[in-house]
Motif scaffolding. Structure first.
Motif, PDB file in Angstrom:
ATOM      1  N   ALA A 160      11.295   2.369 -11.550  1.00 50.12           N
ATOM      2  CA  ALA A 160      12.119   1.932 -10.584  1.00 50.12           C
ATOM      3  C   ALA A 160      11.504   1.849  -9.050  1.00 50.12           C
ATOM      4  CB  ALA A 160      13.334   2.272 -10.831  1.00 50.12           C
ATOM      5  N   LEU A 161      10.988   2.875  -8.883  1.00 50.89           N
ATOM      6  CA  LEU A 161      10.331   3.324  -7.367  1.00 50.89           C
ATOM      7  C   LEU A 161       9.523   2.266  -7.049  1.00 50.89           C
ATOM      8  CD1 LEU A 161      10.288   5.249  -5.255  1.00 50.89           C
ATOM      9  CD2 LEU A 161       8.602   6.462  -6.253  1.00 50.89           C
ATOM     10  N   PRO A 162       8.215   1.901  -7.624  1.00 49.49           N
ATOM     11  CA  PRO A 162       7.459   0.993  -6.993  1.00 49.49           C
ATOM     12  C   PRO A 162       8.211  -0.605  -6.970  1.00 49.49           C
ATOM     13  CG  PRO A 162       6.799   1.257  -9.216  1.00 49.49           C
ATOM     14  CD  PRO A 162       7.804   2.582  -8.882  1.00 49.49           C
ATOM     15  N   ILE A 163       8.830  -0.707  -7.829  1.00 50.42           N
ATOM     16  CA  ILE A 163       9.638  -2.092  -8.051  1.00 50.42           C
ATOM     17  C   ILE A 163      10.584  -2.083  -6.637  1.00 50.42           C
ATOM     18  CG2 ILE A 163      11.627  -3.517  -9.088  1.00 50.42           C
ATOM     19  CD1 ILE A 163      10.714  -2.263 -11.663  1.00 50.42           C
ATOM     20  N   LEU A 164      11.172  -1.183  -6.307  1.00 56.68           N
ATOM     21  CA  LEU A 164      12.218  -1.114  -5.211  1.00 56.68           C
ATOM     22  C   LEU A 164      11.140  -1.227  -3.942  1.00 56.68           C
ATOM     23  CD1 LEU A 164      15.236  -0.806  -4.127  1.00 56.68           C
ATOM     24  CD2 LEU A 164      14.569   1.649  -4.062  1.00 56.68           C
TER      25      LEU A 164
ATOM     26  N   ALA B 155       3.284  14.339  -8.931  1.00 53.69           N
ATOM     27  CA  ALA B 155       4.368  15.220  -8.732  1.00 53.69           C
ATOM     28  C   ALA B 155       5.131  15.622 -10.181  1.00 53.69           C
ATOM     29  CB  ALA B 155       5.193  15.116  -7.596  1.00 53.69           C
ATOM     30  N   TYR B 156       5.264  14.466 -10.643  1.00 53.54           N
ATOM     31  CA  TYR B 156       5.982  14.675 -12.095  1.00 53.54           C
ATOM     32  C   TYR B 156       5.223  15.251 -13.121  1.00 53.54           C
ATOM     33  CZ  TYR B 156       8.265  13.494 -16.634  1.00 53.54           C
ATOM     34  OH  TYR B 156       8.929  13.575 -17.659  1.00 53.54           O
ATOM     35  N   GLY B 157       3.735  15.007 -13.092  1.00 57.28           N
ATOM     36  CA  GLY B 157       2.785  15.403 -13.907  1.00 57.28           C
ATOM     37  C   GLY B 157       2.671  17.204 -13.850  1.00 57.28           C
ATOM     38  N   ARG B 158       2.799  17.440 -12.364  1.00 54.01           N
ATOM     39  CA  ARG B 158       2.496  18.787 -11.979  1.00 54.01           C
ATOM     40  C   ARG B 158       3.820  19.480 -12.592  1.00 54.01           C
ATOM     41  NH1 ARG B 158      -0.255  18.712  -6.111  1.00 54.01           N
ATOM     42  NH2 ARG B 158      -2.322  18.058  -7.028  1.00 54.01           N
ATOM     43  N   LEU B 159       5.095  19.067 -12.427  1.00 51.61           N
ATOM     44  CA  LEU B 159       6.289  19.604 -12.614  1.00 51.61           C
ATOM     45  C   LEU B 159       6.347  19.693 -14.345  1.00 51.61           C
ATOM     46  CD1 LEU B 159       9.207  20.536 -12.197  1.00 51.61           C
ATOM     47  CD2 LEU B 159       9.978  18.100 -12.311  1.00 51.61           C
ATOM     48  N   GLN B 160       5.956  18.842 -14.987  1.00 55.37           N
ATOM     49  CA  GLN B 160       5.831  19.116 -16.399  1.00 55.37           C
ATOM     50  C   GLN B 160       5.000  20.162 -17.120  1.00 55.37           C
ATOM     51  OE1 GLN B 160       8.151  17.448 -18.573  1.00 55.37           O
ATOM     52  NE2 GLN B 160       8.779  16.883 -16.817  1.00 55.37           N
TER      53      GLN B 160
ATOM     54  N   ALA C 288       0.833  -1.327  -0.096  1.00 56.64           N
ATOM     55  CA  ALA C 288      -0.140  -0.201   0.007  1.00 56.64           C
ATOM     56  C   ALA C 288       0.800   1.320   0.153  1.00 56.64           C
ATOM     57  CB  ALA C 288      -0.850  -0.064   1.272  1.00 56.64           C
ATOM     58  N   VAL C 289       1.952   1.271   0.744  1.00 62.53           N
ATOM     59  CA  VAL C 289       2.791   2.371   1.076  1.00 62.53           C
ATOM     60  C   VAL C 289       3.469   2.420  -0.700  1.00 62.53           C
ATOM     61  CG1 VAL C 289       5.168   3.043   1.969  1.00 62.53           C
ATOM     62  CG2 VAL C 289       3.461   2.054   3.324  1.00 62.53           C
ATOM     63  N   ALA C 290       3.715   1.611  -1.341  1.00 58.96           N
ATOM     64  CA  ALA C 290       4.302   1.491  -2.567  1.00 58.96           C
ATOM     65  C   ALA C 290       3.565   2.234  -3.638  1.00 58.96           C
ATOM     66  CB  ALA C 290       4.781   0.106  -3.089  1.00 58.96           C
ATOM     67  N   ALA C 291       2.371   1.761  -3.471  1.00 66.57           N
ATOM     68  CA  ALA C 291       1.100   2.384  -4.420  1.00 66.57           C
ATOM     69  C   ALA C 291       1.052   3.589  -3.933  1.00 66.57           C
ATOM     70  CB  ALA C 291      -0.185   1.644  -4.099  1.00 66.57           C
ATOM     71  N   LEU C 292       0.806   4.032  -2.919  1.00 66.04           N
ATOM     72  CA  LEU C 292       0.810   5.652  -2.476  1.00 66.04           C
ATOM     73  C   LEU C 292       1.896   6.527  -2.973  1.00 66.04           C
ATOM     74  CD1 LEU C 292      -0.851   5.208   1.077  1.00 66.04           C
ATOM     75  CD2 LEU C 292      -2.157   6.129  -1.066  1.00 66.04           C
ATOM     76  N   VAL C 293       3.093   5.922  -2.574  1.00 63.45           N
ATOM     77  CA  VAL C 293       4.334   6.757  -3.065  1.00 63.45           C
ATOM     78  C   VAL C 293       4.552   6.875  -4.416  1.00 63.45           C
ATOM     79  CG1 VAL C 293       6.796   6.775  -2.877  1.00 63.45           C
ATOM     80  CG2 VAL C 293       5.621   6.312  -0.937  1.00 63.45           C
ATOM     81  N   THR C 294       4.128   5.882  -5.135  1.00 66.38           N
ATOM     82  CA  THR C 294       4.304   5.841  -6.556  1.00 66.38           C
ATOM     83  C   THR C 294       3.144   6.568  -7.575  1.00 66.38           C
ATOM     84  OG1 THR C 294       5.146   3.581  -7.004  1.00 66.38           O
ATOM     85  CG2 THR C 294       4.265   4.432  -8.907  1.00 66.38           C
ATOM     86  N   ALA C 295       2.042   6.515  -6.757  1.00 60.89           N
ATOM     87  CA  ALA C 295       1.119   7.642  -7.095  1.00 60.89           C
ATOM     88  C   ALA C 295       1.539   9.182  -6.961  1.00 60.89           C
ATOM     89  CB  ALA C 295      -0.485   7.268  -6.739  1.00 60.89           C
TER      90      ALA C 295
END
Length: 322
Positions: free
Chosen positions: A61-65, A22-27, A10-17
């Protein structure tokens, strides 16, 4: 696949989302800034790939890790030598013959000890002796030292009943007394024991008792394989019994029949050295066991590879990692 720490998924899903958002907003901010500076024209496909690929690799890589941190495990089937081996020793008078040094029984003991010492802890070893009757002297156990001690206590005397040895061996394996059925009666239901093996050390000279072939057929029906090791030589020797000199020689025919009836093999041995080599050729069955295999390392390796690739491409194309 299972996880030792499933809450981390669940942590992985939240952090990835959160990272994707954040990346979308940055772009969006970068696109707006470029438009304000007069560089708002459409980018080529190659430019879009170069812009987004390094970040995409890092985001993958983030969710895989994080999944790797949850300690994923998979069950794999591992073949191994296991089960029950019952060593059955002929301790009749003929086993005192010295055509194999020091005696047939002594050579069988030495070879059997080496066999036991070579077995992994997954193999339970028991010891049975048979002359006119058969007797279990060591129940199957993973304490191989106990089996070695039982082998060291053997002594010869009496006749030979291979049939009785097989029946007592089957009783030990199945946990209940086993006898040949009366004429016309159905064979006893013994269950199926494919991981059990009876190894018979004998010179093959039968002097009486239950029908050997019928006993071997019971073993075959129960899935118990018999491996027979011949002890002695065809030239034979003499032994003294009650003041009489009796000739005795290795008889391979009965041992071969018994082994082949159960799908096992007869292993001939001419002298003590050959006998020891023969026991090394005894074929125990491979069984399969499911064991957990932790996949943390593969997940972590894949994530680090993607992070490294993203960093290299980001530095090469943009002059920075992110």
């Amino acid at each position: 696949m299972t996880f030792l720490y499933p809450a981390l998924l669940a942590v992985a899903a939240l952090v990835t989302a959160a990272a994707v958002v954040a990346y979308g907003r940055l772009q969006k901010r970068r696109t707006a800034a470029l438009a304000a500076a007069g560089f708002g024209g459409p980018a080529s496909r190659l430019a879009r790939v170069r812009r987004h690929l390094p970040y995409a690799l890092i985001l993958i890589a983030l969710p895989i890790l994080l999944v790797g941190l949850a300690r994923p495990q998979a069950e794999v089937t591992v073949p191994r030598v296991s089960g029950t081996v019952l060593l059955a020793f002929d301790v009749s008078n003929s086993m005192r013959a010295d055509d194999v040094s020091p005696t047939r029984l002594g050579a069988a003991q030495a070879a059997a000890k080496e066999f036991v010492e070579d077995q992994p802890g997954t193999v339970d070893v028991g010891v049975l002796v048979f002359g006119d009757q058969a007797l279990l002297t060591q129940a199957p156990t993973d304490d191989h030292q106990a089996a070695l001690t039982a082998i060291g206590r053997l002594s010869a005397g009496g006749g030979t009943s291979l049939g009785q040895a097989i029946l007592v061996g089957l009783g030990t394996i199945t946990g209940k007394p086993v006898a040949l059925p009366e004429d016309g009666a159905p064979a006893p239901e013994l269950g199926y024991w494919p991981s059990a093996t009876i190894v018979i050390f004998s010179d093959g000279q039968e002097t009486g008792g239950p029908d050997v072939t019928a006993a071997a057929e019971l073993a075959a029906a129960a899935g118990v394989r018999i491996q027979a090791v011949g002890v002695g030589t065809e030239r034979g020797a003499t032994v003294e019994v009650d003041g009489f000199q009796l000739g005795t020689a290795l008889d391979e025919s009965l041992l071969t029949t018994v082994a082949q009836t159960t799908g096992g093999a007869y292993l001939p041995a001419g002298d003590a050295d050959t006998l020891t080599d023969t026991t090394k050729a005894i074929d125990l069955r491979l069984t399969a066991k499911k064991e957990p295999l932790e996949l943390t390392a593969p997940f972590a390796g894949a994530a680090l590879l993607l992070l490294l690739l993203g960093a290299v491409l980001g530095t090469r194309w943009h002059g920075r990692i992110v």
